[in-house]
Design a protein around this motif. Sequence first.
Motif, mmCIF file in Angstrom:
data_model
loop_
_atom_site.group_PDB
_atom_site.id
_atom_site.type_symbol
_atom_site.label_atom_id
_atom_site.label_comp_id
_atom_site.label_asym_id
_atom_site.label_seq_id
_atom_site.Cartn_x
_atom_site.Cartn_y
_atom_site.Cartn_z
ATOM 1 N N LEU A 20 0.833 -1.201 0.000
ATOM 2 C CA LEU A 20 0.000 0.000 0.000
ATOM 3 C C LEU A 20 0.872 1.257 0.000
ATOM 4 C CD1 LEU A 20 -2.723 1.423 0.097
ATOM 5 C CD2 LEU A 20 -2.680 1.194 2.594
ATOM 6 N N ARG A 21 1.952 1.217 0.772
ATOM 7 C CA ARG A 21 2.840 2.384 0.799
ATOM 8 C C ARG A 21 3.405 2.665 -0.592
ATOM 9 N NH1 ARG A 21 7.714 4.350 0.725
ATOM 10 N NH2 ARG A 21 8.304 6.017 2.149
ATOM 11 N N ASP A 22 3.824 1.622 -1.289
ATOM 12 C CA ASP A 22 4.353 1.798 -2.646
ATOM 13 C C ASP A 22 3.302 2.404 -3.564
ATOM 14 O OD1 ASP A 22 6.800 0.816 -1.946
ATOM 15 O OD2 ASP A 22 6.510 -1.179 -2.819
ATOM 16 N N LYS A 23 2.071 1.917 -3.449
ATOM 17 C CA LYS A 23 0.980 2.425 -4.286
ATOM 18 C C LYS A 23 0.738 3.911 -4.012
ATOM 19 C CE LYS A 23 -3.576 1.552 -3.478
ATOM 20 N NZ LYS A 23 -4.584 2.587 -3.811
ATOM 21 N N LEU A 24 0.682 4.272 -2.725
ATOM 22 C CA LEU A 24 0.421 5.668 -2.358
ATOM 23 C C LEU A 24 1.571 6.575 -2.764
ATOM 24 C CD1 LEU A 24 -1.207 5.260 1.184
ATOM 25 C CD2 LEU A 24 -2.348 5.515 -1.017
ATOM 26 N N ALA A 25 2.801 6.064 -2.663
ATOM 27 C CA ALA A 25 3.970 6.851 -3.078
ATOM 28 C C ALA A 25 3.879 7.175 -4.568
ATOM 29 C CB ALA A 25 5.258 6.099 -2.770
ATOM 30 N N LYS A 26 3.513 6.171 -5.372
ATOM 31 C CA LYS A 26 3.396 6.379 -6.821
ATOM 32 C C LYS A 26 2.284 7.369 -7.153
ATOM 33 C CE LYS A 26 5.366 1.923 -8.069
ATOM 34 N NZ LYS A 26 5.082 0.495 -8.034
ATOM 35 N N GLU A 27 1.268 7.403 -6.302
ATOM 36 C CA GLU A 27 0.150 8.321 -6.527
ATOM 37 C C GLU A 27 0.385 9.690 -5.884
ATOM 38 O OE1 GLU A 27 -3.251 6.246 -5.008
ATOM 39 O OE2 GLU A 27 -3.156 4.669 -6.535
ATOM 40 N N ASP A 35 -2.841 9.434 5.212
ATOM 41 C CA ASP A 35 -3.822 8.961 4.246
ATOM 42 C C ASP A 35 -4.816 8.007 4.918
ATOM 43 O OD1 ASP A 35 -4.289 8.591 1.091
ATOM 44 O OD2 ASP A 35 -4.538 6.660 2.094
ATOM 45 N N GLU A 36 -6.092 8.190 4.620
ATOM 46 C CA GLU A 36 -7.145 7.390 5.265
ATOM 47 C C GLU A 36 -7.012 5.893 4.985
ATOM 48 O OE1 GLU A 36 -11.439 8.197 5.202
ATOM 49 O OE2 GLU A 36 -10.898 10.315 5.125
ATOM 50 N N GLU A 37 -6.697 5.562 3.748
ATOM 51 C CA GLU A 37 -6.566 4.150 3.378
ATOM 52 C C GLU A 37 -5.418 3.500 4.157
ATOM 53 O OE1 GLU A 37 -6.099 1.355 -0.634
ATOM 54 O OE2 GLU A 37 -6.097 3.542 -0.834
ATOM 55 N N MET A 38 -4.323 4.265 4.302
ATOM 56 C CA MET A 38 -3.184 3.759 5.054
ATOM 57 C C MET A 38 -3.533 3.626 6.542
ATOM 58 S SD MET A 38 0.728 5.125 5.122
ATOM 59 C CE MET A 38 1.305 4.059 3.807
ATOM 60 N N ASP A 40 -6.439 3.114 7.896
ATOM 61 C CA ASP A 40 -7.344 1.974 8.099
ATOM 62 C C ASP A 40 -6.584 0.647 8.077
ATOM 63 O OD1 ASP A 40 -9.407 3.770 8.277
ATOM 64 O OD2 ASP A 40 -10.207 3.385 6.271
ATOM 65 N N LEU A 41 -5.615 0.533 7.146
ATOM 66 C CA LEU A 41 -4.823 -0.700 7.085
ATOM 67 C C LEU A 41 -3.943 -0.846 8.326
ATOM 68 C CD1 LEU A 41 -4.047 -3.241 5.465
ATOM 69 C CD2 LEU A 41 -2.146 -1.912 4.506
ATOM 70 N N HIS A 42 -3.349 0.242 8.774
ATOM 71 C CA HIS A 42 -2.508 0.192 9.975
ATOM 72 C C HIS A 42 -3.310 -0.264 11.187
ATOM 73 C CE1 HIS A 42 0.667 3.224 8.280
ATOM 74 N NE2 HIS A 42 0.817 2.009 7.804
ATOM 75 N N ALA A 46 -2.788 -3.771 13.203
ATOM 76 C CA ALA A 46 -2.509 -3.718 14.645
ATOM 77 C C ALA A 46 -3.501 -4.578 15.424
ATOM 78 C CB ALA A 46 -2.554 -2.275 15.140
ATOM 79 N N ASN A 47 -4.764 -4.565 15.014
ATOM 80 C CA ASN A 47 -5.776 -5.380 15.702
ATOM 81 C C ASN A 47 -5.498 -6.874 15.539
ATOM 82 O OD1 ASN A 47 -7.228 -3.226 16.757
ATOM 83 N ND2 ASN A 47 -8.522 -3.038 14.946
ATOM 84 N N ILE A 48 -5.062 -7.273 14.339
ATOM 85 C CA ILE A 48 -4.697 -8.682 14.117
ATOM 86 C C ILE A 48 -3.493 -9.048 15.000
ATOM 87 C CG2 ILE A 48 -3.798 -10.363 12.443
ATOM 88 C CD1 ILE A 48 -6.600 -9.700 11.708
#
Length: 201
Positions: A20-27, A35-38, A40-42, A46-48
């Motif tokens: 995801l970080r690579d994708k966001l960097a390219k964008e 970033d909201e998407e990041m 949410d994934l973080h 963390a919960n897992i």
Amino acid sequence: MQHPTIAHRIIELQNNDLALRDKLAKEGRLSEGYDEEMRDLHIYNANILNEIIKEIGFPTIEKVGKEANGAAWLVIQHSIALPIFMKRCASLLKEVVDAQKADSIHYAYLSDRIAVLEDRPQVFGTQFDWDENGKLSPNPIEDVANVNERRKSVGIPNTIEEQTESIRFHARHDNLTPPKNFMKRKQEMEEWKKSVGWVSS
């Protein structure tokens, strides 16, 4: 390794984070705040990991192997929206580092990140951010004259000067750009830190 299935799961969490970080960097979506998407994934990762820690304790090298131990650290390092979880993990990590069951460099990075989020000076100089001149620079450091000795004491292989040069090189390579409005971003970050509980309002 005692828990190969769990090890695989932790590595998967890390890989999803890095992809995801690579994708966001390219964008071009990494410099203007959290970033909201990041976020949410973080939080999801963390919960897992929190459930895994409840099941097996802190995922040490002995329990999950070196790669998954490092992956667990990365998930914790990125759990900035969850101060209680992050600080609890820092305490657990300190215990296993003292018992020589995890990497002391990981604790240095995590304790520095918590210090910066709490608006305190960092100890090992591992945390960087954009400065008012549009350059990536270390966040404030406690007793900066001796920072390289402290870095060496926990096994960080480079000096603060070398790390600064390396981080700026990688930022250029990844096409990372400074925020368009430094003061606005700084204010938004402070408001965010208050909203999640890193600093009191």
